[in-house]
Design a protein around this motif. Structure first.
Motif, PDB file in Angstrom:
ATOM      1  N   ARG A   1       0.828  -1.208   0.000  1.00 58.34           N
ATOM      2  CA  ARG A   1       0.000   0.000   0.000  1.00 58.34           C
ATOM      3  C   ARG A   1       0.862   1.259   0.000  1.00 58.34           C
ATOM      4  N   VAL A   2       1.944   1.249   0.760  1.00 61.22           N
ATOM      5  CA  VAL A   2       2.858   2.401   0.779  1.00 61.22           C
ATOM      6  C   VAL A   2       3.460   2.597  -0.613  1.00 61.22           C
ATOM      7  N   ALA A   3       3.857   1.510  -1.249  1.00 59.15           N
ATOM      8  CA  ALA A   3       4.419   1.599  -2.604  1.00 59.15           C
ATOM      9  C   ALA A   3       3.397   2.146  -3.583  1.00 59.15           C
ATOM     10  N   GLU A   4       2.136   1.718  -3.466  1.00 58.52           N
ATOM     11  CA  GLU A   4       1.079   2.241  -4.346  1.00 58.52           C
ATOM     12  C   GLU A   4       0.877   3.732  -4.121  1.00 58.52           C
ATOM     13  N   ASP A   5       0.866   4.154  -2.855  1.00 60.16           N
ATOM     14  CA  ASP A   5       0.706   5.576  -2.546  1.00 60.16           C
ATOM     15  C   ASP A   5       1.864   6.393  -3.103  1.00 60.16           C
ATOM     16  N   GLN A   6       3.085   5.869  -2.969  1.00 55.20           N
ATOM     17  CA  GLN A   6       4.249   6.580  -3.496  1.00 55.20           C
ATOM     18  C   GLN A   6       4.193   6.680  -5.017  1.00 55.20           C
ATOM     19  N   LEU A   7       3.734   5.621  -5.664  1.00 51.99           N
ATOM     20  CA  LEU A   7       3.601   5.632  -7.121  1.00 51.99           C
ATOM     21  C   LEU A   7       2.545   6.647  -7.552  1.00 51.99           C
ATOM     22  N   ALA A   8       1.426   6.677  -6.860  1.00 50.25           N
ATOM     23  CA  ALA A   8       0.375   7.644  -7.188  1.00 50.25           C
ATOM     24  C   ALA A   8       0.872   9.071  -6.978  1.00 50.25           C
ATOM     25  N   GLN A   9       1.590   9.301  -5.886  1.00 50.23           N
ATOM     26  CA  GLN A   9       2.135  10.635  -5.628  1.00 50.23           C
ATOM     27  C   GLN A   9       3.159  11.020  -6.687  1.00 50.23           C
ATOM     28  N   SER A  10       3.969  10.068  -7.110  1.00 49.27           N
ATOM     29  CA  SER A  10       4.951  10.325  -8.160  1.00 49.27           C
ATOM     30  C   SER A  10       4.269  10.687  -9.473  1.00 49.27           C
ATOM     31  N   LYS A  11       3.154  10.022  -9.800  1.00 52.84           N
ATOM     32  CA  LYS A  11       2.407  10.341 -11.019  1.00 52.84           C
ATOM     33  C   LYS A  11       1.834  11.747 -10.953  1.00 52.84           C
ATOM     34  N   VAL A  12       1.284  12.110  -9.796  1.00 52.75           N
ATOM     35  CA  VAL A  12       0.725  13.456  -9.623  1.00 52.75           C
ATOM     36  C   VAL A  12       1.819  14.505  -9.785  1.00 52.75           C
ATOM     37  N   GLN A  13       2.968  14.285  -9.162  1.00 54.66           N
ATOM     38  CA  GLN A  13       4.085  15.233  -9.282  1.00 54.66           C
ATOM     39  C   GLN A  13       4.579  15.331 -10.719  1.00 54.66           C
ATOM     40  N   SER A  14       4.618  14.210 -11.410  1.00 52.35           N
ATOM     41  CA  SER A  14       5.043  14.213 -12.810  1.00 52.35           C
ATOM     42  C   SER A  14       4.066  15.014 -13.669  1.00 52.35           C
ATOM     43  N   GLU A  15       2.757  14.817 -13.451  1.00 52.07           N
ATOM     44  CA  GLU A  15       1.753  15.573 -14.197  1.00 52.07           C
ATOM     45  C   GLU A  15       1.850  17.067 -13.890  1.00 52.07           C
ATOM     46  N   GLU A  16       2.102  17.401 -12.632  1.00 50.19           N
ATOM     47  CA  GLU A  16       2.245  18.812 -12.265  1.00 50.19           C
ATOM     48  C   GLU A  16       3.451  19.435 -12.955  1.00 50.19           C
ATOM     49  N   ARG A  17       4.570  18.700 -13.007  1.00 51.89           N
ATOM     50  CA  ARG A  17       5.766  19.209 -13.691  1.00 51.89           C
ATOM     51  C   ARG A  17       5.486  19.406 -15.177  1.00 51.89           C
ATOM     52  N   THR A  18       4.754  18.444 -15.772  1.00 54.02           N
ATOM     53  CA  THR A  18       4.440  18.522 -17.192  1.00 54.02           C
ATOM     54  C   THR A  18       3.559  19.735 -17.490  1.00 54.02           C
ATOM     55  N   ARG A  19       2.606  20.028 -16.611  1.00 49.76           N
ATOM     56  CA  ARG A  19       1.659  21.126 -16.812  1.00 49.76           C
ATOM     57  C   ARG A  19       2.201  22.474 -16.343  1.00 49.76           C
ATOM     58  N   ARG A  20       3.325  22.491 -15.662  1.00 52.42           N
ATOM     59  CA  ARG A  20       3.792  23.699 -14.979  1.00 52.42           C
ATOM     60  C   ARG A  20       3.819  24.921 -15.896  1.00 52.42           C
ATOM     61  N   GLN A  21       4.475  24.839 -17.041  1.00 50.90           N
ATOM     62  CA  GLN A  21       4.576  26.012 -17.910  1.00 50.90           C
ATOM     63  C   GLN A  21       3.202  26.415 -18.452  1.00 50.90           C
ATOM     64  N   ALA A  22       2.463  25.458 -18.985  1.00 50.85           N
ATOM     65  CA  ALA A  22       1.162  25.787 -19.577  1.00 50.85           C
ATOM     66  C   ALA A  22       0.201  26.351 -18.535  1.00 50.85           C
ATOM     67  N   SER A  23       0.316  25.913 -17.296  1.00 55.62           N
ATOM     68  CA  SER A  23      -0.587  26.416 -16.257  1.00 55.62           C
ATOM     69  C   SER A  23      -0.320  27.881 -15.930  1.00 55.62           C
ATOM     70  N   ARG A  24       0.830  28.393 -16.346  1.00 62.61           N
ATOM     71  CA  ARG A  24       1.183  29.791 -16.079  1.00 62.61           C
ATOM     72  C   ARG A  24       0.931  30.709 -17.272  1.00 62.61           C
ATOM     73  N   ILE A  25       0.273  30.181 -18.284  1.00 60.60           N
ATOM     74  CA  ILE A  25      -0.067  30.984 -19.460  1.00 60.60           C
ATOM     75  C   ILE A  25      -1.590  31.045 -19.543  1.00 60.60           C
ATOM     76  N   THR A  26      -2.120  32.242 -19.627  1.00 60.93           N
ATOM     77  CA  THR A  26      -3.572  32.396 -19.625  1.00 60.93           C
ATOM     78  C   THR A  26      -3.988  33.567 -20.505  1.00 60.93           C
ATOM     79  N   PHE A  27      -5.285  33.685 -20.702  1.00 63.03           N
ATOM     80  CA  PHE A  27      -5.820  34.811 -21.473  1.00 63.03           C
ATOM     81  C   PHE A  27      -7.224  35.111 -20.992  1.00 63.03           C
TER      82      PHE A  27
END
Length: 184
Positions: free
Chosen positions: A23-49
């Motif tokens: 369960r700890v490994a699953e939680d760490q994997l899920a957290q890693s996926k969330v962090q990866s998605e946040e890093r991927t979206r970081r630049q685009a999330s700072r561009i708006t109109f």
């Protein structure tokens, strides 16, 4: 008999420990996926109109520390019968930490003739973004951000030379936006 009970208890503790570790490994994997998605979206999330009410001025802001290519999707309402067209206006590269204001009259001038003929209304519906990693994003006019390119439309400006001349007149650069620094 006692040895069998101790062995069974040992197996139970081992099974429980294995379950908790899984369960700890699953939680760490899920957290890693969330962090990866946040890093991927970081630049685009700072561009708006957005379009300012009453002035009909479109404001495009790049709060990221990296440049990005941008395309503004507009929809028109033309003529008495209210037919509409969709156009993509190539804004070129948005510099880092920049804010631009585009008057609606200048946007209308960027449209092909069929988009300007009998123009009743012009609305900016999406901002397509291609970040520094080549990832495509679409910012909707309601602020939501999704991966990939949104609705297709007819290109209005595609020639970079023509675009540069248009930028000179249409865009007025203002002060860098708030929250644009190395810690944002």
């Amino acid at each position: 008999m006692l040895a069998a009970v101790v062995a069974a208890a040992g197996l139970g503790v081992t099974a429980w420990g294995t379950l908790v570790s899984a369960r700890v490994a699953e939680d760490q994997l899920a957290q890693s996926k969330v962090q990866s998605e946040e890093r991927t979206r970081r630049q685009a999330s700072r561009i708006t109109f957005w379009t300012e009410p009453y002035t009909e001025t479109t404001v495009i802001v790049n709060r990221s520390l990296d440049p990005a290519n941008a395309f503004l999707v507009t929809e028109t309402v033309n003529g008495a019968e209210g037919r509409g067209y969709g156009f993509i206006i190539n804004l070129g590269t948005l510099p880092p930490c920049s804010q631009f204001r585009i008057d609606s009259d200048k946007l209308a001038e960027a449209l092909p003739e069929k988009g300007r003929e009998g123009l009743l209304d012009l609305r900016q519906t999406q901002l397509h973004i291609i970040d520094t990693y080549g990832q495509s994003w679409t910012r909707q006019d309601d602020g939501t951000l999704g991966s990939g390119l949104g609705v297709g439309a007819e290109p209005a400006l595609t020639d970079p030379g023509e675009l540069r001349d248009w930028w000179k007149d249409a865009l007025s650069k203002s002060d860098p936006p708030d929250e644009c620094g190395s810690n944002s």
